[in-house]
Design an enzyme around this catalytic site. Structure first.
Site, mmCIF file in Angstrom:
data_model
loop_
_atom_site.group_PDB
_atom_site.id
_atom_site.type_symbol
_atom_site.label_atom_id
_atom_site.label_comp_id
_atom_site.label_asym_id
_atom_site.label_seq_id
_atom_site.Cartn_x
_atom_site.Cartn_y
_atom_site.Cartn_z
ATOM 1 N N HIS A 28 -0.224 -11.399 6.847
ATOM 2 C CA HIS A 28 -0.256 -9.944 6.822
ATOM 3 C C HIS A 28 -0.199 -9.360 8.229
ATOM 4 O O HIS A 28 -0.498 -8.189 8.419
ATOM 5 C CB HIS A 28 -1.535 -9.448 6.141
ATOM 6 N N GLU A 56 10.353 -7.957 -4.360
ATOM 7 C CA GLU A 56 10.919 -7.267 -3.195
ATOM 8 C C GLU A 56 12.421 -7.391 -3.071
ATOM 9 O O GLU A 56 13.110 -6.420 -2.789
ATOM 10 C CB GLU A 56 10.301 -7.788 -1.888
#
Lengths: 392, 424
Positions: free
Chosen positions: A197, A128
């Site tokens: 998450h 990322e």
């Protein structure tokens, strides 16, 4: 892009954009990208400012336009917006994990790799920080990347690039390089996805100078904000929500772009201003049904623009109702609500008849167990109770 | 997928052990160490061992003969000399100005490493990009940013290349394609990868081709960065997509006070290139002609769309990490060892030896550079400080990002906005 720029008009100073009034040609609110259109020309062409009803109410669409529009799911609306922009501007490209051949883990980029090729819809390795930085570098050199975080939480790994480079490079370079990057992805608390998450990165990113943040909540604003974010010369983080992707909505057939800095009037009212965004909008509207039955008249505003706040719309509402309830999904500490509360106090203190109430998620990592998870986020019952308390 | 055997073979470092001494534990011979065969064969063609540091491989006499750098023309040699002298004189002036209180904060000087900047950047076109770290003054100068713009930026004046908003560690220049200037090590490498991606994209998607080939991006960074995740992630992506980028490691053996050998499990950084499928080259970073030769090949590869290269330049900084660093940990004999290979002196000797120019011509170049740097200081001194109204400019490219104020107008439309008197 020419259409967009020709349609941007500064709001006339004398006529503040009144919430709920659709007659004002609010050119900055919604831009219809047709070559010939002038701002305000032909009311029929202008999509009215969002008097959008929530899911379950009257057909949700602001379309005062000629055609009926078409119905689709929120993720399809995002996809439609992305495709339109990629077709009209060849410098728009997408980076992310599984965006290409897999079609996106939430299907936002489904079919795009076939349409635009593997370089324009780039499947990145799981890195990322580096691919977000790559987006920054590409943006500095003329491209308009849309970086997808498969889950917003993963962008914590990209924080170095988002903060230092995305947010700051335009400034530290003295304005020489612009970073027209869009960073998007699903965040928020889902259904038992576990703590990592279920994060709300808007609270972590909100301090970064030079970054704009918007949150979409309906198919209509999803497409409009996606397009606006891509066209913006600023780096924009577009927050989507894991639970809203399959939300159905009707959107106009004509092209439209929304204003990044504006809030959306969901339900005009008189008694209390409820400020919310993303998934909590639906909890608020659910609570609103109960409240209406109890005789209250809440005004619900989906703030949409998390940074900067649309203090004009918010302020007009507060000046009318004098009571504010903020309902957010961020944690109590350091969330969007905390900043919003602060901004309201700074600007509208004199108009308040009661302390600002802010309902936020608990300061806990989101537990896996369903019962605990439900207790982490704000539920409609709490919203009802809060309004009752506020309006005493 | 192997690169053309010619280029790959050229870029294999020869089999040799590192020199011992106080710097290194003995390392296994390179050929023996790798369990799997490296792409492009085990040909250790020493005659193509351009990429060898005779300083590093002290024991290897065969290698010392590898002075096979191409001849340079007189013009090229003088250009290189002038650029290196500019770098040196400028940095020395920075030190002076810092101690006189004209510039502040963290200032990292490049003295001793000039061969790397000059050797690489002087081969670039204007459209090629350079990305650097906080040790970026000389990269800026080599890329063509005027000395006065850099000096004014260091003084924090409005006439600086970044309007005084960047400072020593954030040199940017859009006209010269200098993409920064980054304070955190490693964070520039993805940006460089993105610039290379954009070059490839322009070529393949936008169909904007140039007869010169792809625009190349150079990413400069140090030995410490080579232990950072972003380095490895970008090596992977660059090779995966065959991006036109050269990763230039300025291995000056020290990351502030941590020796490269104390921080790195396998100190031979060039080896990390082949681990990702790209050629890895080691070169004596104190010799500008050696660097230039390797650079030509690496940049040529990128331009021909053959993909990235990792070049490790073994070099040395004559000063401390920054002007705040007392530099007590490096041993005097190490410092004097490298001082003896001062790249500027080396080039000067070469030029005179090969009769490319006379001593007085070189002296006049030095004088010219001194004047340039003096003038840069005068310019910076005379330049105005940024006014307060500049504070909020450039935060957003589109200043609507400051939002809509309580009065319904975009905040940036308030004429007092940048004076600092508007409500933000």
């Amino acid at each position: 892009m020419a259409a967009a720029s020709s349609l941007h008009a500064a709001a006339p100073a004398a006529t503040p954009c009144r919430a709920g009034i659709t007659s004002t040609p609010v050119a900055r609110s919604v831009r219809v990208a047709t070559a010939a259109a002038r701002p305000g020309a032909g009311r029929g062409r202008l999509v009215a400012r969002a008097a959008v009803a929530a899911k379950g109410d009257a057909p949700s669409c602001a379309a005062a336009s000629n055609s009926d529009g078409h119905e689709l799911l929120l993720f399809e609306a995002l996809r439609e917006g992305l495709i339109e922009e990629m077709k009209s501007d060849p410098t728009v490209c997408v980076f992310g994990e599984d965006v290409g051949h897999y079609g996106g883990s939430y299907k936002v980029t489904k079919g795009l790799a076939e349409m635009f090729g593997d370089l324009r819809v780039l499947d990145t390795p799981i890195a990322e920080n580096s691919f977000t930085g790559m987006g920054v570098g590409a943006a500095m050199k003329g491209l308009r990347p849309v970086v997808e975080g498969m889950n917003m939480g993963f962008l914590l790994l990209a924080y170095n690039q988002i903060s230092n480079n995305c947010g700051m490079l335009h400034y530290t370079s003295g304005g020489q390089f612009k970073i027209p990057l869009v960073i998007r992805g699903p965040g928020g608390v889902g259904r038992q996805l576990g703590a990592e998450h279920s994060q709300r990165l808007e609270s972590y990113f909100q301090s970064i100078p030079g970054l704009q943040m918007v949150a979409c909540s309906t198919a209509y604003n999803a497409k409009g904000l996606m397009k606006a974010a891509i066209r913006s010369e600023n780096p924009v983080v577009l927050f989507e929500h894991v639970l809203l992707y399959n939300l159905k909505g009707k959107i106009p057939d004509e092209e439209y772009v929304l204003c990044l800095e504006e809030a959306e009037m969901v339900r005009p009212g008189e008694h209390v201003t409820i400020l919310t965004y993303s998934r909590m909008r639906y909890h608020v509207m659910q609570a609103a049904k109960t409240l209406v039955n109890e005789g209250y008249d809440p005004e619900v505003i989906d703030i949409r623009s998390l940074k900067p706040f649309d203090l004009h719309t918010i302020g007009n509402s507060i000046k009318k109702t004098h009571r504010v309830l903020i309902v957010e999904e961020c944690m109590r500490t350091g969330g969007i609500g905390a900043s919003l509360r602060s901004a309201i106090i700074d600007n509208f203190w004199d108009y308040l008849d009661a302390p600002i109430m802010c309902l936020s998620s608990q300061d806990v990592p989101t537990p896996y167990a369903g019962t605990l998870e439900d207790a982490t986020v704000v539920q409609p019952a709490q919203i009802v109770a809060a309004v009752e308390q506020l309006c005493q | 997928m192997a690169a053309a055997s010619f280029t790959t073979a050229k870029f294999l470092a020869p089999v040799a052990a590192r020199s011992g001494g106080d710097r290194a534990p003995p390392l296994p011979a390179i050929g023996a160490a790798s369990a799997r065969p490296r792409r492009g064969a085990q040909k250790t063609r020493l005659r193509t061992a351009l990429a060898v540091s005779s300083d590093v491989l002290a024991g290897n006499k065969v290698v010392q003969a590898a002075a096979g750098h191409l001849a340079v023309t007189r013009e090229e040699a003088l250009e290189l000399y002038e650029d290196m002298v500019l770098g040196r004189v400028f940095e020395d002036m920075c030190a002076q100005m810092y101690y006189r209180g004209k510039m502040f904060g963290f200032v990292h000087l490049y003295n001793g490493q000039e061969a790397v900047s000059t050797g690489f950047i002087k081969l670039l076109n204007q459209a090629d990009c350079v990305v650097s770290t906080y040790r970026d003054h000389v990269h800026a100068l080599s890329k063509g940013v005027p000395a006065r713009s850099v000096m004014a930026e260091l003084f924090g004046k409005a006439t600086g290349c970044c309007r005084g908003q960047g400072g020593s560690m954030h040199m940017f220049s859009a006209p010269h394609n200098l993409l920064g200037g980054f304070a955190f090590i490693g964070e520039g490498i993805p940006v460089a990868t993105g610039a290379a991606f954009a070059a490839k994209y322009r070529h393949e998607v936008l169909k904007q081709s140039s007869p010169k080939g792809l625009d190349v991006t150079l990413a400069f960074f140090g030995d410490g960065t080579c232990n950072n995740g972003q380095f490895f992630e970008c090596l992977n992506m660059a090779q995966l997509w065959k991006l036109p980028i050269v990763f230039v490691v300025e291995n000056n053996l020290w990351a502030i006070g941590v020796s490269h050998l104390r921080a790195t499990s396998d100190p031979e950084i060039w080896k990390k290139g082949p681990a990702f499928g790209m050629p890895g080259v080691h070169v004596d970073g104190m010799g500008v002609l050696k660097v230039r030769e390797v650079a030509k090949e690496a940049i040529g590869r990128a331009r021909r769309d053959e993909g990235p290269t990792l070049v490790e330049c073994e070099t040395y900084r004559f000063r401390g990490h920054s002007l705040a660093d007392p530099d007590e940990l490096r041993r005097p004999d190490e410092k004097s060892h490298y001082a003896a290979s001062d790249p500027i002196t080396a080039l000067k000797n070469y030029i005179i030896e090969k009769n490319l120019a006379t001593e007085s011509e070189l002296k006049s170049i030095e004088k010219k550079i001194e004047d340039v740097v003096e003038e840069a200081v005068e310019f910076a001194d005379a330049s105005p400080h940024p006014p307060r109204s500049q504070l909020l400019e450039n935060v957003f490219a589109d200043p609507k990002g400051f939002g809509i104020g309580p009065d319904g107008k975009y905040r940036c439309e308030d004429p007092k906005f940048t004076q600092g008197t508007a409500q933000v």
